[in-house]
Design a protein around this motif. Structure first.
Motif, PDB file in Angstrom:
ATOM      1  N   THR A 283       0.827  -1.206   0.000  1.00 67.75           N
ATOM      2  CA  THR A 283       0.000   0.000   0.000  1.00 67.75           C
ATOM      3  C   THR A 283       0.862   1.257   0.000  1.00 67.75           C
ATOM      4  N   SER A 284       0.223   2.403   0.090  1.00 71.64           N
ATOM      5  CA  SER A 284       0.915   3.690   0.005  1.00 71.64           C
ATOM      6  C   SER A 284       1.982   3.839   1.081  1.00 71.64           C
ATOM      7  N   GLY A 285       3.055   4.499   0.724  1.00 69.43           N
ATOM      8  CA  GLY A 285       4.074   4.871   1.696  1.00 69.43           C
ATOM      9  C   GLY A 285       5.009   3.760   2.103  1.00 69.43           C
ATOM     10  N   MET A 286       4.852   2.561   1.559  1.00 64.42           N
ATOM     11  CA  MET A 286       5.617   1.418   2.046  1.00 64.42           C
ATOM     12  C   MET A 286       6.782   1.038   1.131  1.00 64.42           C
ATOM     13  N   ILE A 287       7.104   1.889   0.179  1.00 65.69           N
ATOM     14  CA  ILE A 287       8.126   1.538  -0.800  1.00 65.69           C
ATOM     15  C   ILE A 287       9.502   1.367  -0.151  1.00 65.69           C
ATOM     16  N   ASP A 288       9.755   2.054   0.967  1.00 64.87           N
ATOM     17  CA  ASP A 288      11.056   1.946   1.636  1.00 64.87           C
ATOM     18  C   ASP A 288      11.128   0.775   2.613  1.00 64.87           C
ATOM     19  N   GLU A 289      10.031   0.058   2.812  1.00 61.95           N
ATOM     20  CA  GLU A 289      10.004  -0.999   3.818  1.00 61.95           C
ATOM     21  C   GLU A 289      10.691  -2.283   3.360  1.00 61.95           C
ATOM     22  N   PHE A 290      11.148  -2.326   2.110  1.00 60.67           N
ATOM     23  CA  PHE A 290      11.822  -3.526   1.614  1.00 60.67           C
ATOM     24  C   PHE A 290      13.261  -3.636   2.119  1.00 60.67           C
ATOM     25  N   ARG A 291      13.765  -2.597   2.761  1.00 62.54           N
ATOM     26  CA  ARG A 291      15.163  -2.556   3.197  1.00 62.54           C
ATOM     27  C   ARG A 291      16.090  -2.765   1.993  1.00 62.54           C
ATOM     28  N   GLY A 292      17.303  -3.147   2.241  1.00 59.06           N
ATOM     29  CA  GLY A 292      18.257  -3.356   1.157  1.00 59.06           C
ATOM     30  C   GLY A 292      17.950  -4.564   0.296  1.00 59.06           C
ATOM     31  N   THR A 293      16.955  -5.359   0.699  1.00 61.44           N
ATOM     32  CA  THR A 293      16.571  -6.519  -0.107  1.00 61.44           C
ATOM     33  C   THR A 293      16.099  -6.082  -1.484  1.00 61.44           C
ATOM     34  N   LEU A 294      15.584  -4.860  -1.597  1.00 61.61           N
ATOM     35  CA  LEU A 294      15.195  -4.339  -2.907  1.00 61.61           C
ATOM     36  C   LEU A 294      16.410  -4.259  -3.823  1.00 61.61           C
ATOM     37  N   ALA A 295      17.541  -3.792  -3.290  1.00 59.84           N
ATOM     38  CA  ALA A 295      18.769  -3.759  -4.084  1.00 59.84           C
ATOM     39  C   ALA A 295      19.215  -5.172  -4.450  1.00 59.84           C
ATOM     40  N   GLU A 326       7.722  17.885  -1.470  1.00 61.54           N
ATOM     41  CA  GLU A 326       9.038  17.769  -0.843  1.00 61.54           C
ATOM     42  C   GLU A 326       9.768  16.480  -1.188  1.00 61.54           C
ATOM     43  N   ASN A 327       9.040  15.420  -1.567  1.00 59.16           N
ATOM     44  CA  ASN A 327       9.660  14.118  -1.827  1.00 59.16           C
ATOM     45  C   ASN A 327       9.068  13.515  -3.081  1.00 59.16           C
ATOM     46  N   ASP A 328       9.850  12.659  -3.711  1.00 53.03           N
ATOM     47  CA  ASP A 328       9.361  11.958  -4.898  1.00 53.03           C
ATOM     48  C   ASP A 328      10.062  10.605  -4.963  1.00 53.03           C
ATOM     49  N   SER A 329       9.327   9.544  -4.631  1.00 50.99           N
ATOM     50  CA  SER A 329       9.918   8.204  -4.605  1.00 50.99           C
ATOM     51  C   SER A 329      10.415   7.773  -5.976  1.00 50.99           C
ATOM     52  N   ARG A 330       9.898   8.384  -7.026  1.00 46.99           N
ATOM     53  CA  ARG A 330      10.363   8.020  -8.374  1.00 46.99           C
ATOM     54  C   ARG A 330      11.832   8.377  -8.565  1.00 46.99           C
ATOM     55  N   GLU A 331      12.281   9.440  -7.887  1.00 44.76           N
ATOM     56  CA  GLU A 331      13.702   9.792  -7.948  1.00 44.76           C
ATOM     57  C   GLU A 331      14.545   8.704  -7.298  1.00 44.76           C
ATOM     58  N   MET A 332      14.051   8.149  -6.201  1.00 41.35           N
ATOM     59  CA  MET A 332      14.770   7.055  -5.547  1.00 41.35           C
ATOM     60  C   MET A 332      14.845   5.841  -6.465  1.00 41.35           C
ATOM     61  N   LEU A 333      13.735   5.524  -7.131  1.00 39.30           N
ATOM     62  CA  LEU A 333      13.737   4.386  -8.040  1.00 39.30           C
ATOM     63  C   LEU A 333      14.712   4.608  -9.191  1.00 39.30           C
TER      64      LEU A 333
END
Length: 810
Positions: A283-295, A326-333
């Motif tokens: 759901t929303s806001g949880m994109i960072d909850e994968f920890r480094g496992t996403l990498a 102030e933030n944009d998760s697409r930049e992180m991706l």
């Protein structure tokens, strides 16, 4: 509103039925035009007990609500001793009336006939009950408030939310029972009858355009070999329901976990071991909850989709949005080079999904789909006249003849010591490699990031030419002896290292990049040109399997050279165990415990054909398990990529469903303390998909009250004493042995290794073993550093000259 509704009461208890009849009597004048009763008892509505204070309070509030409307209901009460009997009686009512709906169902499971029924069994009973009504064309309200089940008060081994009913404990006070029955009726009346949006029999299958498009694509790509996993949230809950229905219809595993991070670990394990893509919904806001496992997923090129709810950028600081002023998760991706599509217009849904499918085929890792609620709620994809995307599986890269020649010459006429370390291989590629290695006299090793890629045992017998593990930590003594002479790396022209399908990252050897460049001949086979190491002397860009096929047809190793190579392998194996692995001290050393467990597993493999999949977490004990235990197939290692503590432990959840063998998970107490307990999720998955009674899950938590890899670095490399930063406080776990959700769950603390008890535990099918193994901390053996190799416990010759050891971080 003028309708005819049936109340079904499933009970064998006349007092229970009498309590319900009294509630109907009190509502008769205010709400019911007609009341008829079909029961096993003659219950006159007039003979009612005096109301108590609890019931009076509820009745007064209910009457005020009812008098505010003009609804009249014809009520038919049907009592039956069981749900199947109720179906027959309700079908008879349906035949005799023009308009009739089954409404509230009260199910009394408090008697001895049903006292032992589990939540899952009751859920199945009710699912079958309503399915039988639909089959007999009896319309029914199937809402969150339409079914209540009364059970006896009893201690339960676990609590779980039922899927198809409201759970009630039968009260001993008749006044409270009557009040509870009235509350249940009023909840049903308000939600199902007063609410005009609810219609009897209106239980449409949840649908989603996004689920259909992604599911159909993966079915075609994988022959229905993919997994669905999710962590719920309000915006994605309907999408999850649609995906879950689709997956169940097609036999796709549906997996859950206690966090978004656990889902990433499951996706990683299923891709690395079985090349199974996944759909992960968060759901929303949880994109960072994968920890480094996403990498790690990106590094492994793990295919699949991550669907993440998002808000429109124009919305001012939307709740949980990751796209704000102030933030944009697409930049992180983009910074992490993670492929993604952003969908905020339902009209662009189909074209956006087609972009995601193209990204999937580029094999850059999981594809993120960031979608707004408007897009997630689209029920069916609109037909488009746009040309369908050209989606084709890329062909495997074959070796170029000119670049193949140096590798062929190295194998056919090169030095007398060749050591090959593969990356992740498919089973057919592994067997081809073992055959080539035997014919050419090549020593084989695995690594801590891909344990068991070359298993120690094939078909129950020791694998030819296998020397153990070569890695920054946990390298085998036999590998050390193979590559060294008198404590020094052997001359460069006398040996070569071959890396197959691996980018030669720092973790796969204990040697620095400078040493690899100066003191070894290095050959590398990799299918991505950008991953060729700068210190590789021979580089072949090709798919590993295609490269091995080309090598196999060109093998021409002279018999005397093969004999020299095999003799070097045999000499390297001729060594001795360190003393710590032989002494049964209290607490046990890791060396002793894993030595004993390794001997037991070896015996079971060779005598009984025992087969298992290992999961190895980050830490000293995970390294000890990789190094000292036999392997029958590729396992999963938390050391891959970012080396995240807890990942292997969390991955156990997914593999409990998809793995074809027994599971043995090894996690240190430090790793275990970082992540949630997986037992509740293991059992919940078993409730939904059924337990795997054909194998055993064993989880070993190795408890030495410290972060022992860091401790060894401080004590053995820097010669410092331990400190608080490495300390872990462990609370003793009570021992238990109980049946839960179809498994036998056994919790044990192990202080001494009992071979017979351990063998029984591993052999018993349908069992979850939760072992806490109390261990000492030590700095001896297990290849944790080159400084350990010539210690007095390992060294078999005269005292060596002092070694200079680089103070590099762990």
């Amino acid at each position: 509103m003028d309708v005819c509704v049936s109340i079904i009461v499933v009970t064998r208890n006349a007092d229970f039925f009498q309590a319900g009849a009294s509630v109907i009597s009190d509502l008769q004048d205010a709400l019911f035009d007609e009341v008829t009763i079909d029961s096993d008892w003659d219950v006159p509505l007039a003979a009612m007990p005096e109301p108590g204070p609890h019931y009076l309070k509820v009745r007064d509030r209910a009457m005020r609500f009812i008098k505010g409307g003009e609804d009249r209901i014809s009520l038919h009460v049907v009592q039956a001793p069981s749900l199947p009997n109720a179906v027959d009686r309700l079908a008879s009512v349906q035949r005799n009336r023009d308009v009739h709906h089954v409404g509230m169902a009260y199910v009394d499971y408090s008697g001895p006939y049903h006292a032992e029924r589990s939540m899952a069994e009751i859920d199945r009973d009710l699912r079958d009950f309503y399915a039988a009504l639909r089959e007999r064309r009896v319309t029914a309200f199937e809402t969150p408030s339409s079914t209540a089940v009364f059970q006896p008060q009893q201690p339960l081994p676990y609590q779980v939310h039922p899927l198809n009913f409201i759970r009630c404990v039968l009260p001993s006070d008749p006044d409270i029972l009557r009040a509870q029955l009235l509350c249940l009726w009023m909840d049903f009346y308000e939600l199902s009858l007063v609410n005009r949006r609810i219609r009897a029999g209106d239980r449409a299958k949840p649908t989603s355009a996004l689920a259909d498009l992604i599911g159909n694509f993966l079915d075609e790509r994988t022959d229905r070999r993919w997994t669905l996993q999710y962590y719920t949230g309000s915006l994605v809950s309907s999408l999850i329901s649609a995906f879950e229905t689709l997956a169940e219809e097609r036999g796709i595993p549906v997996l859950r976990g206690p966090s978004e991070h656990s889902l990433a670990c499951g996706a990683m394990a299923n891709w690395q071991l079985y090349e199974m893509p996944s759909v992960t919904i968060i759901t929303s806001g949880m994109i960072d909850e994968f920890r480094g496992t996403l990498a790690n997923l990106c590094e492994a090129r793990a295919r699949g989709f991550v669907i993440c709810a998002e808000q429109k950028p124009a919305q001012w600081y939307a709740f949980q949005s990751t796209i704000t002023p102030e933030n944009d998760s697409r930049e992180m991706l983009r910074a992490r080079r993670i492929p993604y599509v952003y969908l905020d217009d339902p009209a662009d849904l189909q074209r956006g999904v087609e972009r995601a499918l193209r990204l999937y085929d580029e094999s850059l890792g999981p594809v993120f789909i960031l979608a707004t609620q408007q897009v997630l709620n689209v029920k069916a994809a609109e037909k488009t006249t746009a040309e369908a995307p050209s989606l084709s599986v890329p062909a495997l890269s074959k070796p170029d003849e000119s670049t193949l020649v140096p590798l062929v010459e190295l194998i056919n006429s090169g030095p007398s010591r060749l050591l090959l370390q593969p990356g992740r291989l498919r089973p057919e590629t592994m067997r081809l490699l073992v055959s080539i290695a035997d014919r050419a006299g090549i020593a084989l090793v695995d690594s801590i990031i891909h344990p068991g890629t070359v298993p120690t045992h094939l078909d129950g017998a020791p694998c030819p030419n296998h020397l153990g593990t070569l890695s920054v930590y946990g390298f085998s003594d036999a590998v050390y002896r193979f590559l060294h002479r008198d404590g020094r790396i052997a001359p460069r022209d006398s040996q070569a290292l071959i890396f197959l399908g691996d980018k030669i990252s720092q973790v796969v050897t204990p040697f620095t990049e400078a040493k690899l460049h100066r003191q070894f001949q290095i050959a590398q086979v990799i299918d991505e040109p950008g991953l060729i190491a700068p210190f590789a002397d021979i580089a072949l860009v090709a798919d590993p399997h295609e490269a091995l096929l080309a090598l196999e047809s060109r093998l021409d190793v002279p018999p005397d050279l093969r004999a020299k190579r095999l003799a070097a392998i045999a000499a390297a194996r001729d060594g001795h165990e360190d003393l710590s692995s032989c002494l049964p001290s209290l607490p046990m050393t890791p060396n002793y415990f894993f030595g004993a467990l390794g001997r037991l597993l070896t015996d079971m493999i060779e005598r009984e054909g025992y087969d298992f999949t290992g999961l190895y977490d980050v830490g000293r004990c995970g390294v000890s398990a990789i190094r000292n235990l036999p392997k029958t197939r590729t396992g999963f290692s938390g050391w891959y990529g970012r080396a995240l503590m807890g990942d292997a432990y969390m991955a156990t959840l997914a593999l409990a469903r998809t793995c074809p063998t027994d599971l043995l998970t090894f996690a240190g107490d430090g790793a275990r303390a970082l992540v949630p307990d997986i037992l509740p999720s293991l059992l919940e998955n078993a409730l939904s998909s059924g337990p795997r009674r054909d194998r055993t899950i064993s989880i070993f938590v190795l408890s030495n009250s410290g972060l022992s890899a860091i401790n060894s670095y401080q004590e053995r490399i820097l010669f410092n004493r331990t400190s608080r930063q490495m300390r872990v406080l462990n609370i003793a776990t009570p021992e238990s042995d109980r049946d839960m959700c179809g498994y036998r769950v056994v919790t044990r603390t192990i202080d001494l290794f009992d071979r017979e008890a351990m063998q029984r535990a591993l052999r018993t099918r349908g069992r979850i073993n939760l072992f806490t193994v109390n261990l000492a901390h030590n700095n001896e053996g297990d290849g944790m550093s080159l400084a350990h190799v010539n210690g007095w416990q390992q060294h078999q010759q005269a005292r060596p000259k002092p070694m200079r050891v680089a103070r590099e971080g762990i």
